[in-house]
Design an enzyme around this catalytic site. Sequence first.
Site, PDB file in Angstrom:
ATOM      1  N   ASN A 233       0.820  -1.209   0.000  1.00 11.95           N
ATOM      2  CA  ASN A 233       0.000   0.000   0.000  1.00 11.95           C
ATOM      3  C   ASN A 233       0.858   1.265   0.000  1.00 11.95           C
ATOM      4  O   ASN A 233       0.520   2.254  -0.653  1.00 11.95           O
ATOM      5  CB  ASN A 233      -0.960   0.003   1.195  1.00 11.95           C
ATOM      6  CG  ASN A 233      -2.202  -0.828   0.893  1.00 11.95           C
ATOM      7  OD1 ASN A 233      -2.477  -1.141  -0.262  1.00 11.95           O
ATOM      8  ND2 ASN A 233      -2.945  -1.193   1.916  1.00 11.95           N
ATOM      9  N   PHE A 235       3.827   1.615  -1.374  1.00  9.31           N
ATOM     10  CA  PHE A 235       4.375   1.810  -2.733  1.00  9.31           C
ATOM     11  C   PHE A 235       3.303   2.374  -3.674  1.00  9.31           C
ATOM     12  O   PHE A 235       3.584   3.244  -4.488  1.00  9.31           O
ATOM     13  CB  PHE A 235       4.896   0.477  -3.295  1.00  9.31           C
ATOM     14  CG  PHE A 235       6.349   0.240  -3.026  1.00  9.31           C
ATOM     15  CD1 PHE A 235       6.829   0.210  -1.725  1.00  9.31           C
ATOM     16  CD2 PHE A 235       7.249   0.055  -4.058  1.00  9.31           C
ATOM     17  CE1 PHE A 235       8.182  -0.013  -1.460  1.00  9.31           C
ATOM     18  CE2 PHE A 235       8.597  -0.162  -3.816  1.00  9.31           C
ATOM     19  CZ  PHE A 235       9.067  -0.201  -2.510  1.00  9.31           C
ATOM     20  N   CYS A 285      -7.319   2.529   3.653  1.00 11.25           N
ATOM     21  CA  CYS A 285      -6.030   1.839   3.844  1.00 11.25           C
ATOM     22  C   CYS A 285      -4.776   2.687   3.702  1.00 11.25           C
ATOM     23  O   CYS A 285      -3.888   2.628   4.555  1.00 11.25           O
ATOM     24  CB  CYS A 285      -5.932   0.681   2.861  1.00 11.25           C
ATOM     25  SG  CYS A 285      -6.891  -0.722   3.379  1.00 11.25           S
ATOM     26  N   ARG A 445     -10.317  15.368 -11.508  1.00 11.72           N
ATOM     27  CA  ARG A 445     -10.070  13.963 -11.887  1.00 11.72           C
ATOM     28  C   ARG A 445      -9.729  13.814 -13.371  1.00 11.72           C
ATOM     29  O   ARG A 445      -9.567  12.696 -13.866  1.00 11.72           O
ATOM     30  CB  ARG A 445     -11.303  13.114 -11.583  1.00 11.72           C
ATOM     31  CG  ARG A 445     -11.607  12.953 -10.111  1.00 11.72           C
ATOM     32  CD  ARG A 445     -10.738  11.914  -9.465  1.00 11.72           C
ATOM     33  NE  ARG A 445     -11.171  11.652  -8.101  1.00 11.72           N
ATOM     34  CZ  ARG A 445     -10.661  10.673  -7.349  1.00 11.72           C
ATOM     35  NH1 ARG A 445      -9.721   9.878  -7.819  1.00 11.72           N
ATOM     36  NH2 ARG A 445     -11.070  10.510  -6.120  1.00 11.72           N
TER      37      ARG A 445
END
Length: 467
Positions: A233, A235, A285, A445
Amino acid sequence: MEKKLNKNICCIGAGYVGGPTMSVIAFNCPDWQINVVDINADRIRSWNSKDLTKLPIFEPGLDKIVKKCRDVNLFFSTKIEENIAKADIIFLSVNTPTKKRGIGAGYASDLKWIESSARQIAKFSEGHTIVVEKSTLPVKTAETIKTILHSFEQDDFISLGKKKKTFSIVSNPEFLAEGTAINDLLNPDRVLIGGEDEHSIKLVADIYKTWVSPKKIISTNLWSSELSKLVANAFLAQRLSSINSISALCEFTGANINEVSGAIGADTRIGQKFLKPGPGFGGSCFKKDILNLVYLCRFYGLNEVADYWEQVVNINLWQQNRISSLIIKNLFGTLSNKSLAIYGFAFKANTNDTRESPSINISKNLLQEGAKLTFFDPKVNETQILNEFNEFLYEGNIKVKDTALDAAKGTDAIIVLTEWEEFKYLDWHSIFKIMRKPAWVFDSRICLDQKHLKNIGFKVWTLGTTD
Ligand code: UDX
Ligand code: ADP
């Protein structure tokens, strides 16, 4: 002590990890019975809802699997004790948020839910039980779980005189990404199983082997498995902070971030994936795992290593603040008496999860400048959105609408913060008509057709370009 294999799995925690993972195991292993248990009765009720649109989690493809397996070999319940007792294998999929106070506050994980689950397992399990860490956990958490469980092995054997309980601990981190969870679970890049005894590793591996090639099943020691999850996670998040930092440079130099991302990703050593710039990473996460890694490094005196990884999180917050400032600057330096429409509240498309969503921080920055905000997200409901802004709520400053068009009415700008596919195909002509002029679109985005919007009459800011 071996107990006869009942082919029975219990998963503690019916959340974003436990729910989809167990559904896919049930789908592929019809001879195993899977009981997913949770202390949250509302959540379990939703998992058992006849109306599959009411499942507590939105994941493409999940409803079909639940429909096929639920009440066949997949059960959702609050009966934690009896399902622990029956299980050969118990997956721990409870939440592990960052600690809010005490030692390690802001960095270390709060393991109170893991600890209480371990205590429940210790108390209610029977015979031999394999306990699988599924939640993302700090390295050496297995040690905590082991200490709790082994102390009960003693208690039970010596003082209670019952059948001896024994436990094996296995780490089997989940690498699914929300929004593509079902596909990730059906076709994983790898399944990682860390453990101390071959028998338990094999039993867990055999479950996955029913649909995953043995070549993709990696077995390691416990600590390598726990650390690999945090590092994977870290990286991934590092790539995002790298490309996001360069998006800012592009806005000054005339380079285009999509072109740069495409050009560097064409190098097979770098690769194209995870190079899409945006308003910063969100989700439950990345930030949590990096901060865990930072805490671990500092604990062992590796301060330079800790600083290095912490910068990934710092750049992420900087990107969100930078975008907020750019919006304010372009809207003549003030948001007083201005209404803005926020398109997208989920941390990414195809999920209803809002944990650590960049929309939260950016919206708070805009509210602090006095803006009125109207939200639209195709999958996130009003309560979820309002819950994030308790301290900012005053008469009419935050509204949530059911359509993009309604949300745009009377606003000065639209801020696109989640890359929902449907945003591309909105009737932008109609949206333009009902907005105050000059009407702005801020596309964080890079998911909209800039030329089309400009032709309609919008003023457009797109991340990572000077166009
Ligand atoms: C991540 C990991 O991918 C997964 O392996 C792990 O098990 C849990 O954490 P998740 O957080 O669900 O999964 O989603 P992910 O697709 O990784 O996206 C995380 C964040 O990065 C999102 O906010 C997303 O919008 C952002 N992102 C991702 C980008 O901005 N650009 C990209 O190119 C990819
Ligand atoms: P994740 O994204 O890691 O799956 P979630 O927060 O979505 O995290 O899900 C974790 C679930 O674990 C929640 O539904 C919570 O109620 C449940 N949970 C936490 N502690 C326990 C416990 N001791 N027993 C049963 N369920 C628990």
